[in-house]
Design a protein around this motif. Structure first.
Motif, PDB file in Angstrom:
ATOM      1  N   LEU A  62       0.817  -1.218   0.000  1.00  0.00           N
ATOM      2  CA  LEU A  62       0.000   0.000   0.000  1.00  0.00           C
ATOM      3  C   LEU A  62       0.851   1.270   0.000  1.00  0.00           C
ATOM      4  N   LEU A  63       2.147   1.126   0.306  1.00  0.00           N
ATOM      5  CA  LEU A  63       3.037   2.288   0.368  1.00  0.00           C
ATOM      6  C   LEU A  63       4.015   2.331  -0.804  1.00  0.00           C
ATOM      7  N   GLY A  64       3.725   1.613  -1.854  1.00  0.00           N
ATOM      8  CA  GLY A  64       4.615   1.619  -3.015  1.00  0.00           C
ATOM      9  C   GLY A  64       4.444   0.364  -3.837  1.00  0.00           C
ATOM     10  N   ARG A  65       5.554  -0.125  -4.358  1.00  0.00           N
ATOM     11  CA  ARG A  65       5.486  -1.300  -5.229  1.00  0.00           C
ATOM     12  C   ARG A  65       5.526  -2.597  -4.436  1.00  0.00           C
ATOM     13  N   ASN A  66       5.502  -3.703  -5.161  1.00  0.00           N
ATOM     14  CA  ASN A  66       5.525  -5.034  -4.589  1.00  0.00           C
ATOM     15  C   ASN A  66       6.713  -5.187  -3.632  1.00  0.00           C
ATOM     16  N   PRO A  67       6.467  -5.552  -2.364  1.00  0.00           N
ATOM     17  CA  PRO A  67       7.562  -5.684  -1.399  1.00  0.00           C
ATOM     18  C   PRO A  67       8.637  -6.687  -1.811  1.00  0.00           C
ATOM     19  N   ARG A  68       8.258  -7.700  -2.580  1.00  0.00           N
ATOM     20  CA  ARG A  68       9.236  -8.721  -2.958  1.00  0.00           C
ATOM     21  C   ARG A  68      10.332  -8.160  -3.856  1.00  0.00           C
ATOM     22  N   TYR A  69      10.059  -7.083  -4.588  1.00  0.00           N
ATOM     23  CA  TYR A  69      11.043  -6.541  -5.523  1.00  0.00           C
ATOM     24  C   TYR A  69      12.332  -6.134  -4.806  1.00  0.00           C
ATOM     25  N   ASP A  70      12.226  -5.215  -3.843  1.00  0.00           N
ATOM     26  CA  ASP A  70      13.421  -4.755  -3.139  1.00  0.00           C
ATOM     27  C   ASP A  70      13.964  -5.833  -2.201  1.00  0.00           C
ATOM     28  N   MET A  71      13.102  -6.679  -1.651  1.00  0.00           N
ATOM     29  CA  MET A  71      13.574  -7.760  -0.780  1.00  0.00           C
ATOM     30  C   MET A  71      14.439  -8.740  -1.574  1.00  0.00           C
ATOM     31  N   GLU A  72      14.014  -9.058  -2.796  1.00  0.00           N
ATOM     32  CA  GLU A  72      14.813  -9.951  -3.648  1.00  0.00           C
ATOM     33  C   GLU A  72      16.084  -9.260  -4.130  1.00  0.00           C
ATOM     34  N   LYS A  73      16.002  -7.964  -4.384  1.00  0.00           N
ATOM     35  CA  LYS A  73      17.174  -7.201  -4.813  1.00  0.00           C
ATOM     36  C   LYS A  73      18.240  -7.223  -3.716  1.00  0.00           C
ATOM     37  N   LEU A  74      17.844  -7.050  -2.468  1.00  0.00           N
ATOM     38  CA  LEU A  74      18.779  -7.129  -1.345  1.00  0.00           C
ATOM     39  C   LEU A  74      19.414  -8.515  -1.254  1.00  0.00           C
ATOM     40  N   MET A  75      18.595  -9.561  -1.452  1.00  0.00           N
ATOM     41  CA  MET A  75      19.108 -10.925  -1.410  1.00  0.00           C
ATOM     42  C   MET A  75      20.117 -11.158  -2.531  1.00  0.00           C
ATOM     43  N   GLN A  76      19.805 -10.625  -3.711  1.00  0.00           N
ATOM     44  CA  GLN A  76      20.714 -10.753  -4.853  1.00  0.00           C
ATOM     45  C   GLN A  76      22.052 -10.064  -4.557  1.00  0.00           C
ATOM     46  N   TYR A  77      21.998  -8.895  -3.955  1.00  0.00           N
ATOM     47  CA  TYR A  77      23.225  -8.189  -3.586  1.00  0.00           C
ATOM     48  C   TYR A  77      24.068  -9.024  -2.616  1.00  0.00           C
ATOM     49  N   SER A  78      23.413  -9.696  -1.669  1.00  0.00           N
ATOM     50  CA  SER A  78      24.161 -10.500  -0.698  1.00  0.00           C
ATOM     51  C   SER A  78      24.797 -11.717  -1.354  1.00  0.00           C
ATOM     52  N   ARG A  79      24.189 -12.233  -2.389  1.00  0.00           N
ATOM     53  CA  ARG A  79      24.705 -13.436  -3.065  1.00  0.00           C
ATOM     54  C   ARG A  79      25.807 -13.143  -4.070  1.00  0.00           C
ATOM     55  N   THR A  80      25.838 -11.931  -4.602  1.00  0.00           N
ATOM     56  CA  THR A  80      26.847 -11.605  -5.613  1.00  0.00           C
ATOM     57  C   THR A  80      28.064 -10.905  -5.034  1.00  0.00           C
ATOM     58  N   GLY A  81      27.912 -10.272  -3.867  1.00  0.00           N
ATOM     59  CA  GLY A  81      29.031  -9.552  -3.261  1.00  0.00           C
ATOM     60  C   GLY A  81      29.391  -8.277  -3.994  1.00  0.00           C
ATOM     61  N   GLU A  82      28.467  -7.760  -4.776  1.00  0.00           N
ATOM     62  CA  GLU A  82      28.726  -6.537  -5.550  1.00  0.00           C
ATOM     63  C   GLU A  82      28.921  -5.338  -4.626  1.00  0.00           C
ATOM     64  N   PRO A  83      30.051  -4.621  -4.747  1.00  0.00           N
ATOM     65  CA  PRO A  83      30.249  -3.415  -3.939  1.00  0.00           C
ATOM     66  C   PRO A  83      29.273  -2.312  -4.380  1.00  0.00           C
ATOM     67  N   LEU A  84      28.591  -1.707  -3.422  1.00  0.00           N
ATOM     68  CA  LEU A  84      27.547  -0.732  -3.706  1.00  0.00           C
ATOM     69  C   LEU A  84      27.854   0.605  -3.057  1.00  0.00           C
ATOM     70  N   LEU A  85      27.466   1.648  -3.710  1.00  0.00           N
ATOM     71  CA  LEU A  85      27.546   2.978  -3.136  1.00  0.00           C
ATOM     72  C   LEU A  85      26.370   3.147  -2.174  1.00  0.00           C
ATOM     73  N   LEU A  86      26.633   3.649  -0.984  1.00  0.00           N
ATOM     74  CA  LEU A  86      25.594   3.951  -0.009  1.00  0.00           C
ATOM     75  C   LEU A  86      25.579   5.452   0.199  1.00  0.00           C
ATOM     76  N   VAL A  87      24.445   6.068  -0.111  1.00  0.00           N
ATOM     77  CA  VAL A  87      24.288   7.515   0.012  1.00  0.00           C
ATOM     78  C   VAL A  87      23.147   7.793   0.978  1.00  0.00           C
ATOM     79  N   ILE A  88      23.402   8.640   1.954  1.00  0.00           N
ATOM     80  CA  ILE A  88      22.374   9.074   2.896  1.00  0.00           C
ATOM     81  C   ILE A  88      22.423  10.598   2.940  1.00  0.00           C
ATOM     82  N   GLY A  89      21.291  11.234   2.683  1.00  0.00           N
ATOM     83  CA  GLY A  89      21.217  12.692   2.733  1.00  0.00           C
ATOM     84  C   GLY A  89      22.128  13.386   1.735  1.00  0.00           C
TER      85      GLY A  89
END
Length: 130
Positions: A62-89
């Motif tokens: 109800l607050l956006g798109r299908n919850p499984r999308y980002d949940m699976e994306k996070l899981m994929q990131y953990s399985r591939t070990g891809e270095p990611l940029l983290l930006v806050i503010g």
């Protein structure tokens, strides 16, 4: 926009809420302990250790798109070990990038067709230095 981890955007708008809670960052040093006969051990500072970050994300259809999308994306990131940029503010966190060390997912509400309506992910990141 609040920030981003890779291509997962943290944002709040009229149509979409996708953000984190309980954000925690930990930093420590690396120490070697040398045993000395008949004396207390001697500590030697070896340098900084890798920082870690943990946070929880809550997802609701109800607050956006299908919850499984980002949940699976996070899981994929953990399985591939891809270095990611983290930006806050608008500012990058850390010296270079982060890897998703672990993701604990929880489907908190599922409909009678198996669609995830609400979910939660506990995310742990580890600093990645090139």
């Amino acid at each position: 926009m609040i920030g981003a981890l890779g291509d997962i955007l943290f944002k709040v708008s009229i149509k979409n809420v996708n953000t984190f809670q309980d954000f925690s960052r930990s930093s420590s040093g690396r120490w070697a302990i040398h045993e000395v006969h008949m004396q207390k051990p001697k500590g030697e500072f070896l340098g900084p250790d890798l920082d870690t970050i943990s946070f929880t994300m809550h997802f609701d259809v109800l607050l956006g798109r299908n919850p499984r999308y980002d949940m699976e994306k996070l899981m994929q990131y953990s399985r591939t070990g891809e270095p990611l940029l983290l930006v806050i503010g608008g500012d990058a966190m850390g010296y270079y990038r982060w890897v998703v060390e672990s993701v604990d997912q929880e489907y908190t509400k599922v409909d009678n067709h198996g669609n995830v309506l609400q979910g939660k992910a506990d995310v742990k990141l580890k600093e990645y230095v090139k």
